[in-house]
Design a protein around this motif. Structure first.
Motif, short mmCIF file in Angstrom:
data_model
loop_
_atom_site.label_atom_id
_atom_site.label_comp_id
_atom_site.label_asym_id
_atom_site.label_seq_id
_atom_site.Cartn_x
_atom_site.Cartn_y
_atom_site.Cartn_z
N THR A 240 66.52 27.38 -30.99
CA THR A 240 66.56 28.19 -29.76
C THR A 240 66.79 29.65 -30.08
O THR A 240 66.13 30.53 -29.50
CB THR A 240 67.66 27.68 -28.82
N ASN A 241 67.67 29.93 -31.05
CA ASN A 241 67.93 31.33 -31.38
C ASN A 241 66.68 32.02 -31.91
O ASN A 241 66.36 33.14 -31.52
CB ASN A 241 69.06 31.44 -32.41
N ASN A 244 64.29 32.64 -29.12
CA ASN A 244 64.75 33.74 -28.27
C ASN A 244 64.50 35.09 -28.92
O ASN A 244 64.05 36.04 -28.26
CB ASN A 244 66.25 33.58 -27.97
N GLU A 247 60.91 35.94 -28.74
CA GLU A 247 60.55 36.28 -27.36
C GLU A 247 60.96 37.72 -27.04
O GLU A 247 60.18 38.49 -26.46
CB GLU A 247 61.26 35.32 -26.41
#
Lengths: 512, 352
Positions: A240-241, A244, A247
């Motif tokens: 997820t990191n 992110n 992104e």
């Protein structure tokens, strides 16, 4: 008869003595190998030669003798055999069925409780709950039976494991010497190939086996292995990191590079508009005649007839506008691919370093699923035709780059040298000698690019590029089989039309 | 001597070429320590292409460089127009220092002064014969009509009239090589560099092209550097011959000097089977008339008289028609020497 026949010249040819070189190759136990390898070379038959070391030690022998491919092959195969053995001896064969039965019983128990409560309150659902619970109990019973049946087959696994293991060792023992002879022949040509008996290799192999075998046996034969063996024990946060962070980077880049991206959009848009004016906005009879005449003049009368037939198909099925939009899309994409791809190809044919860097990038462009780069393209360029073209360019440009570079590298150096000897400049050599001689390869690249562009029209329509792709997409959404096939065929005809016209131009040059 | 220097068209002085990444280090070691080819390869991983080559070619001369494969002859000829850069040494063409030329000046020299013919023709397959021949002129920026005129003339020189509008692939190997020669002649260069032009052709065609080239050379007097691996060819064509071995020039001389006086065993091996009949002349084998002692029945006054510059072939013809030894004369007709039949046979065998 005998006097007339040719004298047997091979009879008197002296035998070459390889024993010293085989001795050097085999190192330890060299007498044995000199003897066996010479026999194999002399007869070429599958002799009854047992390699006892290979038979007893299996993969470890392969590693010690440097036959690494064989080592891996037999390690994995023997692991399969050992897993069967393990399952047969201590494995819990009915485990999965047992677990299923347990779950079913538990669910049935819960339902019975519910039914009991419902019965007390006088609810109507009590009866149906009880019925479902009964069915579940039946299923659980069946599962238990199956589990027991499975558990009683342990001897099958045992036998299969033993048989497989014995067969593997038999095969290795039987063929080890022949394979070792092949290794010897290869070693004669390339002295870097492993030779002799090496303690170091043996140690490495043993370490590998010590790690691999217990872990694998444990994983496959224990009914519920510890969690960290089933999945890599890492935190989900890494994923997820990273996502992110990427992104955030995309958002910032899209913001910072707005001017550049808008400029690219405007440039592509102007090419698109010009082609659209020609093919989409013009009255269809004019466009049809224009295309057929182009096909005739540029290629040949046969291509013109094919073009006319394709246009008829498109016209009668009412796919005219969609087809023209697609051709514009593909034409623009191919135009940019060639415009950018050929100079890049020229550069890569000159600079080995640049090509070494570019090669993985080209591989990436061709292998990454288009959906992956559709996301950043939407982030940077929004939706519509221009991002559709950009996605197509990413996918379709590599062939023209690769084949331009290849074609230029294959130009005979003698011809280039002659041009240099007559005082030609680099530019003149490129234009007058190298590019003409590389034309066949470059045209193959252009052909690939056009065909790959057309295969992208469906995907490009996902981000708002209209045309035949959208027809196919709609058909897909409503499972309209007929519509999908007709639109798909139209894509095929458009592709062939474009390709034949471009290739025809080149082929005519060849024929002259 | 001064006149001679003016007449020198190509000159190489102590040219070295070492191939490899560490060529300059190897060159320094060669200069300071004088290490040989094997040491260069061993210590620096570099290959000596040509080693300390010096020669000069006079105007109008056909200078043959002869050597076997790998002897460095093709490397050597490429130094003259700097297709290959020497590691060290000096190169002069028409008195100009080729090494000091700027890239533009070098291209101009290649376009105007030098015509080159290659072993594998190296014609442009996508151009017609005419456009191939005109290519050097096109590079020089000549007008189309001039290009057509010159290429037509050049093709007629090599006997290929009527083939202008064909493609090279439609021509046989020998004809293709004549196109290559026509292309080299098209820019009317001062120097012709010919890198084994006839080696890839079959013997009959090779012979034909050699004859044609000699006739052309008599007509045009082009200074020519001619590379070949065939000693017969070198002797037929060459005014002088340089023999190369392992990147070094082992001997330079006229065909006669090479055949009659080989510098070492290597050259001797080569010339052993060469026919000496056209290369050795009467003055080489004659016994001075003052030293000649007639044997029984010989009467020199009855002998046939020939110039001392005739070759052995001619001497044989003369000797078969007489029982007497042959007497040779100088330009003014004075008797200078005698060639007996024994001496003639020995001359045919040994070349001296």
């Amino acid at each position: 008869m005998a006097e007339n026949s040719q004298p047997d010249v091979t009879k008197d040819i002296p035998k070459i003595d390889l024993s010293d070189s085989i001795r050097e190759f085999s190192g330890q136990n060299s007498d044995y190998y000199v003897d066996t390898l010479s026999q194999i070379q002399a007869t070429g038959e599958n002799l009854n030669l047992w390699n006892k070391a290979a038979l007893l030690c299996g993969p470890a022998w392969c590693a010690a003798r440097g036959l690494w491919n064989l080592f891996w092959l037999f390690t994995i195969a023997e692991l399969v055999a050992l897993v069967q053995l393990g399952k047969g001896i201590w494995g819990d064969l009915g485990a999965s069925k047992m677990a299923e039965a347990e779950q079913l019983t538990k669910r049935a128990h819960d339902l019975r409780l519910e039914a009991g409560v419902a019965g007390v309150t006088g609810d109507e659902s009590a009866e149906s709950s009880a019925e479902i619970a009964m069915n579940l109990e039946k299923a659980a019973e069946l599962a238990i039976q199956q589990a027991q049946a499975a558990a009683s087959t342990w001897w099958l696994y045992l036998i299969a494991g033993i048989v497989l293991y014995v067969v593997l060792r038999y095969v290795l023992g039987k063929f080890a010497n022949r394979l070792y002879e092949l290794q010897y022949s290869a070693w004669r040509l390339n002295k870097k190939i492993a030779s002799g008996f090496s303690m170091q290799r043996l140690t490495i192999a043993l370490v590998i086996l010590v790690i691999l075998v217990p872990l694998t046996l444990y994983r496959f034969t224990v009914s519920s292995p510890v969690e960290w063996l089933v999945d890599v024990p890492v935190d989900n946060a890494y994923y997820t990191n990273s996502a992110n962070a990427l992104e955030g980077w995309f958002d910032r880049t899209a913001e910072a590079g707005k001017g550049v991206f808008d400029g690219i959009t405007a440039g592509a848009q102007s090419v698109l508009d010009a082609m659209e004016l020609l093919l989409v906005d013009a009255p269809w009879p004019v466009v049809a005649v224009f295309l057929v005449v182009i096909a005739w003049r540029v290629a040949s009368i046969r291509v013109a007839i094919f073009t006319a037939a394709s246009l008829c198909y498109i016209g009668f099925l009412g796919l005219w506008e969609a087809s023209m939009v697609s051709i514009v899309l593909v034409g623009a994409a191919a135009f940019f691919c060639i415009l950018i791809g050929i100079p890049l190809g020229i550069w890569f044919s000159r600079s080995e370093k640049a090509y070494a860097v570019a090669r993985p990038v080209l591989d990436l462009m061709q292998t990454i699923p288009p959906f992956v780069y559709l996301i950043p393209i939407i982030a940077f360029f929004g939706t519509g035709r221009v991002p559709g073209i950009l996605a197509t360019i990413i996918f379709a440009m590599p062939p023209v780059i690769r084949l331009t570079a290849l074609g230029l590298r294959q130009v005979p150096s003698t011809v280039v040298e002659a041009a240099v000897a007559f005082g030609a400049t680099k530019w003149r050599i490129l234009v007058g000698v190298e590019l003409p001689l590389a034309t066949p390869a470059i045209m193959t690249g252009v052909n690939q690019t056009i065909l790959m562009s057309l295969s992208m029209v469906v995907i490009a329509s996902l981000i708002g590029a209209k045309g035949l792709g959208q027809e196919v997409l709609t058909a897909l959404q409503y499972v309209a089989k007929g519509q999908g096939i007709l639109a798909g065929l139209a894509i095929l005809f458009c592709a062939m039309m474009l390709d034949r016209i471009v290739q025809g131009r080149f082929q005519r040059q060849e024929d002259q | 001597m001064n006149d001679n220097e003016k007449d020198i068209v190509i000159e190489l002085k102590n040219a070295w070429k070492i191939f490899g990444e560490r060529a300059s280090e190897a060159m320094a070691a060669v200069e300071s320590e004088g290490i040989g080819k094997a040491e260069v390869l061993e210590q620096y991983g570099a290959v000596v292409g040509i080693a300390d080559c010096s020669f000069s070619v006079r105007r109008g001369e056909i200078f043959c460089i002869m050597g076997l494969s790998g002897s460095g002859k093709s490397t050597l000829v490429r130094h003259v127009n700097r297709l290959i850069e020497p590691t060290s040494g000096e190169i002069y063409l028409l008195g100009e220092d080729v090494m000091k030329l700027s890239p533009t000046a070098l291209r101009e020299m290649r376009a105007k002064r030098i015509g080159m013919v290659f072993q594998h023709m190296a014609l442009l397959p996508h151009r017609s014969v005419r456009d191939n021949v005109a290519y050097p002129l096109e590079i020089r920026g000549e007008s189309k009509s001039r290009r057509w005129d010159v290429s037509q003339h050049s093709l007629s020189l090599v006997g290929l009239d009527g083939f202008e509008d064909r493609f090279p692939r439609e021509l046989s190997g020998g004809m293709q090589q004549r196109v290559g020669l026509a292309r080299a002649l098209a820019s009317d260069p001062d120097v012709l560099l010919m890198d084994e032009p006839f080696s890839a052709l079959d013997p009959l065609i090779r012979r034909q092209l050699q004859d044609q080239f000699m006739a052309l050379s008599d007509q045009l007097h082009k200074t020519t550097l001619f590379i070949t691996h065939d000693l017969d060819e070198a002797i037929r064509l060459g005014t002088r011959i340089a023999i190369m071995k392992d990147g070094r020039i082992v001997q330079i001389g006229t065909p006669e000097e090479i055949v009659t006086n080989p510098a070492d065993d290597y050259v001797r091996d080569f010339v052993q089977n060469i026919s000496k009949l056209k290369l050795v002349f009467a003055h080489t084998i004659q016994t001075p008339i003052s030293e000649y002692k007639p044997v029984d029945g010989e009467d020199l006054s009855q002998s046939p008289r020939v110039s001392q510059d005739v070759d052995l072939d001619y001497l044989i013809d003369v000797a078969t028609n007489t029982t007497q030894p042959t007497v040779t004369t100088d330009e003014s007709g004075n008797d200078v020497g005698v060639v007996s039949k024994d001496r003639l046979l020995q001359g045919i065998r040994d070349g001296k």
